[in-house]
Design a protein around this motif. Sequence first.
Motif, PDB file in Angstrom:
ATOM      1  N   PHE A  38      50.618   6.953  -4.288  1.00  0.00           N
ATOM      2  CA  PHE A  38      51.171   7.182  -5.626  1.00  0.00           C
ATOM      3  C   PHE A  38      52.699   7.155  -5.623  1.00  0.00           C
ATOM      4  CE2 PHE A  38      47.173   9.690  -7.096  1.00  0.00           C
ATOM      5  CZ  PHE A  38      46.444   8.510  -7.049  1.00  0.00           C
ATOM      6  N   PRO A  39      53.365   7.807  -4.651  1.00  0.00           N
ATOM      7  CA  PRO A  39      54.824   7.705  -4.625  1.00  0.00           C
ATOM      8  C   PRO A  39      55.319   6.284  -4.394  1.00  0.00           C
ATOM      9  CG  PRO A  39      54.106   9.610  -3.376  1.00  0.00           C
ATOM     10  CD  PRO A  39      52.872   8.794  -3.676  1.00  0.00           C
ATOM     11  N   LEU A  40      54.555   5.478  -3.663  1.00  0.00           N
ATOM     12  CA  LEU A  40      54.957   4.089  -3.446  1.00  0.00           C
ATOM     13  C   LEU A  40      54.889   3.302  -4.748  1.00  0.00           C
ATOM     14  CD1 LEU A  40      55.908   2.005  -1.419  1.00  0.00           C
ATOM     15  CD2 LEU A  40      53.517   1.525  -0.840  1.00  0.00           C
ATOM     16  N   VAL A  41      53.955   3.647  -5.613  1.00  0.00           N
ATOM     17  CA  VAL A  41      53.935   3.060  -6.951  1.00  0.00           C
ATOM     18  C   VAL A  41      55.241   3.388  -7.664  1.00  0.00           C
ATOM     19  CG1 VAL A  41      52.796   3.092  -9.202  1.00  0.00           C
ATOM     20  CG2 VAL A  41      51.417   3.112  -7.121  1.00  0.00           C
ATOM     21  N   GLY A  42      55.764   4.581  -7.409  1.00  0.00           N
ATOM     22  CA  GLY A  42      57.050   4.961  -7.975  1.00  0.00           C
ATOM     23  C   GLY A  42      58.176   4.054  -7.517  1.00  0.00           C
ATOM     24  N   TRP A  43      58.081   3.532  -6.304  1.00  0.00           N
ATOM     25  CA  TRP A  43      59.074   2.561  -5.842  1.00  0.00           C
ATOM     26  C   TRP A  43      59.061   1.337  -6.758  1.00  0.00           C
ATOM     27  CZ3 TRP A  43      60.309   1.737  -0.015  1.00  0.00           C
ATOM     28  CH2 TRP A  43      60.438   2.974   0.621  1.00  0.00           C
ATOM     29  N   VAL A  44      57.866   0.881  -7.103  1.00  0.00           N
ATOM     30  CA  VAL A  44      57.739  -0.310  -7.952  1.00  0.00           C
ATOM     31  C   VAL A  44      58.277  -0.020  -9.355  1.00  0.00           C
ATOM     32  CG1 VAL A  44      56.123  -1.944  -8.984  1.00  0.00           C
ATOM     33  CG2 VAL A  44      55.749  -1.128  -6.641  1.00  0.00           C
ATOM     34  N   VAL A  45      57.851   1.097  -9.935  1.00  0.00           N
ATOM     35  CA  VAL A  45      58.286   1.442 -11.287  1.00  0.00           C
ATOM     36  C   VAL A  45      59.786   1.708 -11.309  1.00  0.00           C
ATOM     37  CG1 VAL A  45      58.016   3.061 -13.197  1.00  0.00           C
ATOM     38  CG2 VAL A  45      56.016   2.374 -11.865  1.00  0.00           C
ATOM     39  N   GLY A  46      60.274   2.441 -10.315  1.00  0.00           N
ATOM     40  CA  GLY A  46      61.706   2.692 -10.231  1.00  0.00           C
ATOM     41  C   GLY A  46      62.496   1.409 -10.039  1.00  0.00           C
ATOM     42  N   GLY A  47      61.947   0.485  -9.250  1.00  0.00           N
ATOM     43  CA  GLY A  47      62.615  -0.801  -9.055  1.00  0.00           C
ATOM     44  C   GLY A  47      62.676  -1.600 -10.340  1.00  0.00           C
ATOM     45  N   ILE A  48      61.596  -1.565 -11.108  1.00  0.00           N
ATOM     46  CA  ILE A  48      61.588  -2.256 -12.399  1.00  0.00           C
ATOM     47  C   ILE A  48      62.635  -1.640 -13.329  1.00  0.00           C
ATOM     48  CG2 ILE A  48      60.222  -2.643 -14.495  1.00  0.00           C
ATOM     49  CD1 ILE A  48      57.761  -2.881 -12.679  1.00  0.00           C
ATOM     50  N   GLY A  49      62.680  -0.309 -13.360  1.00  0.00           N
ATOM     51  CA  GLY A  49      63.653   0.366 -14.206  1.00  0.00           C
ATOM     52  C   GLY A  49      65.082   0.066 -13.785  1.00  0.00           C
ATOM     53  N   ALA A  51      66.211  -2.540 -11.985  1.00  0.00           N
ATOM     54  CA  ALA A  51      66.545  -3.949 -12.203  1.00  0.00           C
ATOM     55  C   ALA A  51      66.800  -4.232 -13.679  1.00  0.00           C
ATOM     56  CB  ALA A  51      65.419  -4.838 -11.674  1.00  0.00           C
ATOM     57  N   SER A  52      65.968  -3.664 -14.549  1.00  0.00           N
ATOM     58  CA  SER A  52      66.156  -3.894 -15.982  1.00  0.00           C
ATOM     59  C   SER A  52      67.451  -3.250 -16.458  1.00  0.00           C
ATOM     60  CB  SER A  52      64.961  -3.361 -16.774  1.00  0.00           C
ATOM     61  OG  SER A  52      64.802  -1.963 -16.590  1.00  0.00           O
ATOM     62  N   TRP A  53      67.771  -2.050 -15.951  1.00  0.00           N
ATOM     63  CA  TRP A  53      69.024  -1.399 -16.313  1.00  0.00           C
ATOM     64  C   TRP A  53      70.224  -2.242 -15.890  1.00  0.00           C
ATOM     65  CZ3 TRP A  53      72.632   1.443 -18.396  1.00  0.00           C
ATOM     66  CH2 TRP A  53      73.785   1.739 -17.686  1.00  0.00           C
ATOM     67  N   LEU A  54      70.222  -2.716 -14.649  1.00  0.00           N
ATOM     68  CA  LEU A  54      71.351  -3.498 -14.156  1.00  0.00           C
ATOM     69  C   LEU A  54      71.533  -4.786 -14.951  1.00  0.00           C
ATOM     70  CD1 LEU A  54      70.851  -3.020 -10.310  1.00  0.00           C
ATOM     71  CD2 LEU A  54      72.648  -2.026 -11.731  1.00  0.00           C
ATOM     72  N   ALA A  55      70.420  -5.397 -15.345  1.00  0.00           N
ATOM     73  CA  ALA A  55      70.515  -6.627 -16.136  1.00  0.00           C
ATOM     74  C   ALA A  55      70.984  -6.336 -17.554  1.00  0.00           C
ATOM     75  CB  ALA A  55      69.158  -7.335 -16.151  1.00  0.00           C
TER      76      ALA A  55
END
Length: 256
Positions: A38-49, A51-55
């Motif tokens: 479950f925390p590794l899923v957080g890596w994916v969701v956090g990465g999406i957040g 990346a979208s923020w930086l863009a």
Amino acid sequence: MRYQLELFFTALGFFTRLPVPAWVPWSPERLNHAARYFPLVGWVVGGIGAASWLALAQLFPPTVAVLLSMAVTIRATGAFHEDGWADACDGLGGGWDKSQVLTIMKDSRIGSYGTVGLVLMLLAKAAALIELAAAGEAAVAIALLVAHPLSRLASTSLIHTLEYVREDETAKAKPLARRLSTPELAIATTFGCLPLALLAPREAAAVLIAAVAVTGWAARYFVRRLGGYTGDLLGATQQASELAVYLGILAAWNFT
């Protein structure tokens, strides 16, 4: 190794709207064992957040970019945890006894407690991220990369320490009603805590204290009110501890 990959994709498919490979089998037992990731899923969701923020920060002012990046992560997860937070606010706010609380939380309609709680939670997270943006784009990205895994570890810890209290066999979280083994908990803890290395020591300490305090308080409150946890309460814990991470970083800055 393939089995572990299948477990990760099982967790990813359950907690997000992201597509998973068609060859990944699903069963309640696999979801049960997938809790370690479950925390590794957080890596994916956090990465999406992140990346979208930086863009988006290249195109819009920080306030707009923060709100849009939040919308992206909510879309990616299907508002899974936000829904749990709202249901928990309704149930715990409007219910007097265990039976009434569980009945209210199972109702798909949102009430006044849920509405107010959800609005305040989203506003608080947005405000915290906007304050973090004052320190630069990287600060928000790092906060997201830390908050999503650690907050999911907070929820996972409740699965390991508390009893599942809903007797409804059709409940979405019913397959999760099993304590993690020691190796499973170690895997979850590793993935949940590893992103803390992205923070300065003072920030990491503040974040960890805040997340542990919120999770510990939530666990005691859930036990006092219901005797354990439900799926909605896991979502509520994720939301509260995610906010705690952002506030912990801000508190470390202000203390300095």
